[in-house]
Design an enzyme around this catalytic site. Structure first.
Site, PDB file in Angstrom:
ATOM      1  N   TYR A 225      32.392  11.691 -27.921  1.00  0.00           N
ATOM      2  CA  TYR A 225      31.400  11.764 -26.855  1.00  0.00           C
ATOM      3  C   TYR A 225      30.042  11.246 -27.330  1.00  0.00           C
ATOM      4  O   TYR A 225      29.590  11.560 -28.432  1.00  0.00           O
ATOM      5  CB  TYR A 225      31.227  13.201 -26.349  1.00  0.00           C
ATOM      6  CG  TYR A 225      30.025  13.337 -25.449  1.00  0.00           C
ATOM      7  CD1 TYR A 225      30.080  12.912 -24.128  1.00  0.00           C
ATOM      8  CD2 TYR A 225      28.813  13.812 -25.939  1.00  0.00           C
ATOM      9  CE1 TYR A 225      28.971  12.977 -23.305  1.00  0.00           C
ATOM     10  CE2 TYR A 225      27.694  13.881 -25.126  1.00  0.00           C
ATOM     11  CZ  TYR A 225      27.779  13.466 -23.810  1.00  0.00           C
ATOM     12  OH  TYR A 225      26.662  13.519 -23.015  1.00  0.00           O
TER      13      TYR A 225
ATOM     14  N   ASP B 118      24.056  17.131 -28.336  1.00  0.00           N
ATOM     15  CA  ASP B 118      24.929  17.592 -27.263  1.00  0.00           C
ATOM     16  C   ASP B 118      26.323  17.887 -27.821  1.00  0.00           C
ATOM     17  O   ASP B 118      27.029  16.976 -28.258  1.00  0.00           O
ATOM     18  CB  ASP B 118      25.013  16.523 -26.165  1.00  0.00           C
ATOM     19  CG  ASP B 118      25.699  17.032 -24.909  1.00  0.00           C
ATOM     20  OD1 ASP B 118      26.211  18.165 -24.919  1.00  0.00           O
ATOM     21  OD2 ASP B 118      25.722  16.282 -23.910  1.00  0.00           O
TER      22      ASP B 118
ATOM     23  N   HIS C 102      28.614  19.248 -25.890  1.00  0.00           N
ATOM     24  CA  HIS C 102      29.408  18.889 -24.713  1.00  0.00           C
ATOM     25  C   HIS C 102      30.607  19.803 -24.499  1.00  0.00           C
ATOM     26  O   HIS C 102      31.731  19.344 -24.291  1.00  0.00           O
ATOM     27  CB  HIS C 102      29.833  17.420 -24.764  1.00  0.00           C
ATOM     28  CG  HIS C 102      29.766  16.742 -23.422  1.00  0.00           C
ATOM     29  ND1 HIS C 102      30.872  16.499 -22.650  1.00  0.00           N
ATOM     30  CD2 HIS C 102      28.715  16.301 -22.701  1.00  0.00           C
ATOM     31  CE1 HIS C 102      30.515  15.916 -21.532  1.00  0.00           C
ATOM     32  NE2 HIS C 102      29.203  15.793 -21.526  1.00  0.00           N
TER      33      HIS C 102
ATOM     34  N   GLU D 281      22.885  21.541 -27.223  1.00  0.00           N
ATOM     35  CA  GLU D 281      23.217  21.527 -25.794  1.00  0.00           C
ATOM     36  C   GLU D 281      24.686  21.835 -25.527  1.00  0.00           C
ATOM     37  O   GLU D 281      25.564  21.356 -26.249  1.00  0.00           O
ATOM     38  CB  GLU D 281      22.869  20.141 -25.219  1.00  0.00           C
ATOM     39  CG  GLU D 281      23.194  19.964 -23.759  1.00  0.00           C
ATOM     40  CD  GLU D 281      22.939  18.541 -23.293  1.00  0.00           C
ATOM     41  OE1 GLU D 281      23.492  18.164 -22.239  1.00  0.00           O
ATOM     42  OE2 GLU D 281      22.208  17.799 -23.984  1.00  0.00           O
TER      43      GLU D 281
ATOM     44  N   ARG E  97      19.374  23.309 -17.807  1.00  0.00           N
ATOM     45  CA  ARG E  97      19.474  21.862 -17.609  1.00  0.00           C
ATOM     46  C   ARG E  97      19.964  21.468 -16.217  1.00  0.00           C
ATOM     47  O   ARG E  97      20.412  20.352 -15.991  1.00  0.00           O
ATOM     48  CB  ARG E  97      20.403  21.255 -18.670  1.00  0.00           C
ATOM     49  CG  ARG E  97      19.929  21.499 -20.095  1.00  0.00           C
ATOM     50  CD  ARG E  97      20.481  20.446 -21.040  1.00  0.00           C
ATOM     51  NE  ARG E  97      19.989  19.133 -20.701  1.00  0.00           N
ATOM     52  CZ  ARG E  97      20.752  18.118 -20.307  1.00  0.00           C
ATOM     53  NH1 ARG E  97      22.054  18.267 -20.159  1.00  0.00           N
ATOM     54  NH2 ARG E  97      20.216  16.949 -20.031  1.00  0.00           N
TER      55      ARG E  97
ATOM     56  N   GLU F 118      15.599  14.568 -19.728  1.00  0.00           N
ATOM     57  CA  GLU F 118      16.494  13.541 -20.269  1.00  0.00           C
ATOM     58  C   GLU F 118      16.191  12.192 -19.632  1.00  0.00           C
ATOM     59  O   GLU F 118      15.899  12.103 -18.430  1.00  0.00           O
ATOM     60  CB  GLU F 118      17.945  13.926 -20.005  1.00  0.00           C
ATOM     61  CG  GLU F 118      18.961  12.950 -20.587  1.00  0.00           C
ATOM     62  CD  GLU F 118      20.394  13.414 -20.386  1.00  0.00           C
ATOM     63  OE1 GLU F 118      21.268  12.926 -21.121  1.00  0.00           O
ATOM     64  OE2 GLU F 118      20.639  14.276 -19.518  1.00  0.00           O
TER      65      GLU F 118
ATOM     66  N   TRP G  37      36.172  18.323 -22.329  1.00  0.00           N
ATOM     67  CA  TRP G  37      35.572  17.028 -22.664  1.00  0.00           C
ATOM     68  C   TRP G  37      34.073  17.162 -22.799  1.00  0.00           C
ATOM     69  O   TRP G  37      33.419  17.856 -22.036  1.00  0.00           O
ATOM     70  CB  TRP G  37      35.882  15.988 -21.571  1.00  0.00           C
ATOM     71  CG  TRP G  37      35.224  14.690 -21.901  1.00  0.00           C
ATOM     72  CD1 TRP G  37      35.588  13.796 -22.870  1.00  0.00           C
ATOM     73  CD2 TRP G  37      34.043  14.159 -21.299  1.00  0.00           C
ATOM     74  NE1 TRP G  37      34.716  12.730 -22.912  1.00  0.00           N
ATOM     75  CE2 TRP G  37      33.752  12.928 -21.949  1.00  0.00           C
ATOM     76  CE3 TRP G  37      33.200  14.595 -20.285  1.00  0.00           C
ATOM     77  CZ2 TRP G  37      32.651  12.152 -21.610  1.00  0.00           C
ATOM     78  CZ3 TRP G  37      32.114  13.807 -19.949  1.00  0.00           C
ATOM     79  CH2 TRP G  37      31.857  12.605 -20.601  1.00  0.00           C
TER      80      TRP G  37
END
Length: 401
Positions: free
Chosen positions: A159, A209, A211, A235, A282, A338, A401
């Site tokens: 990712y 991140d 993810h 994150e 976020r 972002e 994911w």
């Protein structure tokens, strides 16, 4: 003033976007982003078949009443499709109200709380050396905050790592599949940030991140291992359906936690905020019910010293970015925004007033949210189906994911 008509514009200038345009009987119009990455047509249908017929003849200035009507009146509340559709209406109505007032949107929200909106860039590399170099490139461009992602040895399709010049996770055709190894990642991630700090020092804000890839205890281990490198945030360390699981992460690390790009209502983050289990929320304008609802999330967060860090990847159109920058310029408990630059084709379809300068962005002083759409040009980029990838473990188990 009454709503005369509304239309949904689906276009794909580099990637797919869904835009709602609301026109009043006085000729003033507003636009809102309704893009839901990989499920765009579901929102387009929801708007065309179920929302637009309910808008005609209504007073566009009654933003709160229309929001409540679309949220409570449908009976079936929340969910990404519903909230993205409501967000598009809400954003378009705020655009209209600000245009009628002759003011940039942030002035209607209460005025500026800062001179600019600090944004973070994405530094992606196939390996540590390339990522370290990318961080340096963004520092030279003036960015104060930079998210760093890198390829992990032994894994393909990690990712955040671009295949070409630009990173775009959604791919044409059916979803791509990649193999994930938590063990390899946990061993690798601290080495990446050690290398970045050695090269670039303590100055830049560094973000990362995860993810959603880790369990709570794995996320706690990662956060602990990253503490020496003073990250701005870690994150989405674990999926947030079970908000209480963030307690375990919090017990073991002081690395700040950001979460919420998939959130679509205040209820998704209420416990995380009130129990002070996160540091940044976020949620985005387009996926969390528009400016009207995002304000409520931010106000709750402010009571617990949780700051905003709105999602702003390229799966959100420039319409959402413009609205987010007005929101970010106003919101008292702002953290960071972002910023992934859109491709030239997208920028041409969505002319905008916002600008970047020395690590900060400003939405501009144009009445409204400052973003428009060239409908003729948009029509030359027809919808092109694309899906986000999926991840599996080495044994074939489907993973986050």
């Amino acid at each position: 003033m009454k709503i005369l008509s509304a239309s949904v514009i689906v276009t794909s200038p580099g990637r797919n976007f869904v835009t709602l345009k609301i026109v009043t009987d006085e000729g003033v119009y507003g636009i809102g982003d309704a893009t839901l990455n990989g499920r765009e047509l579901a929102v387009a249908s929801y708007l065309k078949d179920h929302v637009i017929p309910c808008l005609i003849g209504r007073d566009p200035h009654r933003i709160e009443d229309i929001w409540q009507y679309l949220y409570k009146g449908a009976y079936w509340r929340r969910g990404p499709v519903t909230m993205s559709a409501i967000a598009a209406v809400d954003t378009a109505l705020w655009d209209i109200k600000a245009k009628v007032a002759g003011l940039p949107l942030y002035q209607l929200l209460g005025g500026a709380s800062r001179s600019g909106v600090m944004v973070y860039a994405h530094a992606n590399g196939r390996d540590v050396a390339e990522t370290v170099d990318r961080v340096g490139e963004y520092i030279e461009k003036g960015y104060k905050a930079i998210r760093a992602q890198s390829g992990v040895p032994g894994l393909s399709g990690v990712y955040g790592v671009a295949k070409g010049k630009f990173y775009e996770p959604a791919t044409r055709g059916l979803p791509e599949e990649s193999v994930w190894s938590t063990e390899a990642y946990l061993d690798f991630a601290p080495k990446l940030f050690e290398a970045i700090r050695v090269k670039h020092g303590p100055g830049p804000h560094l973000l990362h991140d995860v993810h959603h890839r880790l369990t709570p205890i794995e996320a706690a281990r990662l956060g602990k291992s990253l503490e020496p490198y003073r990250l701005f945030w870690m994150e989405d360390p674990t999926p947030a359906e079970n908000q209480d699981c963030f307690r375990l992460i919090r017990q073991h690390t002081v690395t700040p936690i950001a979460v919420g790009e998939v959130f679509n209502s205040i209820w998704d983050c209420k416990d995380l905020i009130t129990n002070q289990l996160i540091d940044f929320v976020r949620a985005s304008v387009v996926h969390a019910g528009g400016i009207t609802h995002l304000r409520r999330i931010a106000d709750l967060a402010a009571l617990y010293q949780v700051r905003t860090g709105c999602h702003g990847a390229t799966d959100l159109s420039p319409v959402c970015m413009g609205a987010a920058l007005h929101f970010g310029l106003w919101v008292p408990n702002f953290g960071v925004q972002e910023h992934m630059a859109h491709c030239p084709e997208t920028d041409a379809v969505f002319p905008h007033a916002y600008r970047f300068e020395d690590g900060y962005m400003h939405p501009g002083e144009v009445p409204g949210h400052g973003v428009d759409i060239d409908e003729e040009l948009a029509a030359t980029y027809p919808y092109n189906p694309a899906y986000l990838p999926v991840a599996r473990l080495a044994d074939g188990t489907l993973w986050n994911w």
